[in-house]
Scaffold this motif. Sequence first.
Motif, short mmCIF file in Angstrom:
data_model
loop_
_atom_site.label_atom_id
_atom_site.label_comp_id
_atom_site.label_asym_id
_atom_site.label_seq_id
_atom_site.Cartn_x
_atom_site.Cartn_y
_atom_site.Cartn_z
N MET A 1 0.85 -1.17 0.00
CA MET A 1 0.00 0.00 0.00
C MET A 1 0.90 1.24 0.00
SD MET A 1 -2.83 1.19 2.86
CE MET A 1 -3.63 -0.38 2.78
N ASN A 2 0.61 2.17 -0.93
CA ASN A 2 1.43 3.38 -0.99
C ASN A 2 0.93 4.42 0.02
OD1 ASN A 2 -0.65 5.00 -2.16
ND2 ASN A 2 -0.12 4.25 -4.19
N ALA A 3 1.66 5.51 0.14
CA ALA A 3 1.34 6.54 1.14
C ALA A 3 -0.04 7.15 0.90
CB ALA A 3 2.42 7.62 1.14
N SER A 4 -0.39 7.36 -0.36
CA SER A 4 -1.68 7.95 -0.69
C SER A 4 -2.84 7.03 -0.28
CB SER A 4 -1.76 8.25 -2.19
OG SER A 4 -3.00 8.79 -2.52
N GLU A 5 -2.69 5.75 -0.58
CA GLU A 5 -3.73 4.78 -0.20
C GLU A 5 -3.86 4.68 1.31
OE1 GLU A 5 -3.38 1.74 -4.01
OE2 GLU A 5 -2.07 1.46 -2.28
N LYS A 6 -2.73 4.69 2.00
CA LYS A 6 -2.74 4.63 3.46
C LYS A 6 -3.43 5.87 4.05
CE LYS A 6 0.52 3.84 7.31
NZ LYS A 6 -0.33 3.50 8.31
N PHE A 7 -3.09 7.04 3.51
CA PHE A 7 -3.71 8.28 3.97
C PHE A 7 -5.21 8.23 3.75
CE2 PHE A 7 -5.20 12.63 3.36
CZ PHE A 7 -4.76 13.22 4.53
N SER A 8 -5.64 7.77 2.56
CA SER A 8 -7.07 7.67 2.26
C SER A 8 -7.78 6.76 3.25
CB SER A 8 -7.29 7.16 0.84
OG SER A 8 -6.86 8.11 -0.09
N GLU A 9 -7.18 5.62 3.55
CA GLU A 9 -7.79 4.70 4.51
C GLU A 9 -7.86 5.33 5.90
OE1 GLU A 9 -6.39 0.71 4.65
OE2 GLU A 9 -6.90 0.34 2.54
N GLU A 10 -6.81 6.04 6.29
CA GLU A 10 -6.82 6.70 7.60
C GLU A 10 -7.89 7.78 7.64
OE1 GLU A 10 -2.77 8.01 8.05
OE2 GLU A 10 -2.07 6.02 8.64
N LEU A 11 -8.05 8.52 6.55
CA LEU A 11 -9.06 9.57 6.50
C LEU A 11 -10.47 8.96 6.57
CD1 LEU A 11 -9.70 12.55 6.23
CD2 LEU A 11 -9.49 12.31 3.76
N ILE A 12 -10.70 7.89 5.85
CA ILE A 12 -12.00 7.21 5.90
C ILE A 12 -12.26 6.68 7.30
CG2 ILE A 12 -13.30 5.20 5.08
CD1 ILE A 12 -11.95 5.75 2.31
N ASP A 13 -11.24 6.12 7.95
CA ASP A 13 -11.40 5.65 9.32
C ASP A 13 -11.74 6.81 10.25
OD1 ASP A 13 -10.88 3.03 8.62
OD2 ASP A 13 -8.77 3.08 9.26
N LEU A 14 -11.12 7.96 10.04
CA LEU A 14 -11.40 9.13 10.87
C LEU A 14 -12.83 9.62 10.64
CD1 LEU A 14 -10.24 11.14 12.90
CD2 LEU A 14 -9.41 12.49 10.97
N ILE A 15 -13.27 9.61 9.40
CA ILE A 15 -14.66 10.00 9.11
C ILE A 15 -15.62 9.03 9.79
CG2 ILE A 15 -16.41 10.16 7.28
CD1 ILE A 15 -14.10 11.26 5.47
N ARG A 16 -15.32 7.73 9.71
CA ARG A 16 -16.19 6.74 10.39
C ARG A 16 -16.22 6.96 11.90
NH1 ARG A 16 -13.98 2.15 6.59
NH2 ARG A 16 -15.66 2.11 5.08
N LYS A 17 -15.09 7.37 12.46
CA LYS A 17 -15.00 7.60 13.91
C LYS A 17 -15.78 8.86 14.30
CE LYS A 17 -11.67 8.62 17.55
NZ LYS A 17 -10.27 8.91 17.85
N ARG A 18 -15.57 9.97 13.58
CA ARG A 18 -16.17 11.25 13.95
C ARG A 18 -17.60 11.41 13.46
NH1 ARG A 18 -12.36 14.52 16.98
NH2 ARG A 18 -10.40 13.45 16.58
N TYR A 19 -17.88 10.82 12.30
CA TYR A 19 -19.20 10.93 11.67
C TYR A 19 -19.65 9.53 11.26
CZ TYR A 19 -17.38 15.68 11.29
OH TYR A 19 -16.82 16.91 11.56
N PRO A 20 -19.99 8.68 12.23
CA PRO A 20 -20.23 7.26 11.96
C PRO A 20 -21.33 6.96 10.95
CG PRO A 20 -20.93 7.84 14.19
CD PRO A 20 -20.21 9.02 13.63
#
Length: 91
Positions: A1-20
């Motif tokens: 997984m490249n840095a961009s894909e990792k960042f996207s996954e982390e951002l989606i996880d953050l959205i799921r956490k803050r705005y489930p």
Amino acid sequence: MNASEKFSEELIDLIRKRYPKALQGDIGQHAEATTAVAVAMGGLLAFSFRLNGEVLGRTTLQSVVKTIIENASAIDAKGAEIIRKSLPPAH
């Protein structure tokens, strides 16, 4: 997984956490999450314009819009076409 894909996954996880419910169709949370991402992007673009000048800032903005549409197309072609039609004409 490249840095961009990792960042996207982390951002989606953050959205799921803050705005489930944002990714489940809840319009209120979807709007809040979209606004939060837009605010962050606006800050990044403002720095790009201020630190790199108008030409490179505009290039960055165009790149962001192009990338958004390309990724929207990969997820939902019809949605991406609606986005394209909703954009103001380029000058």
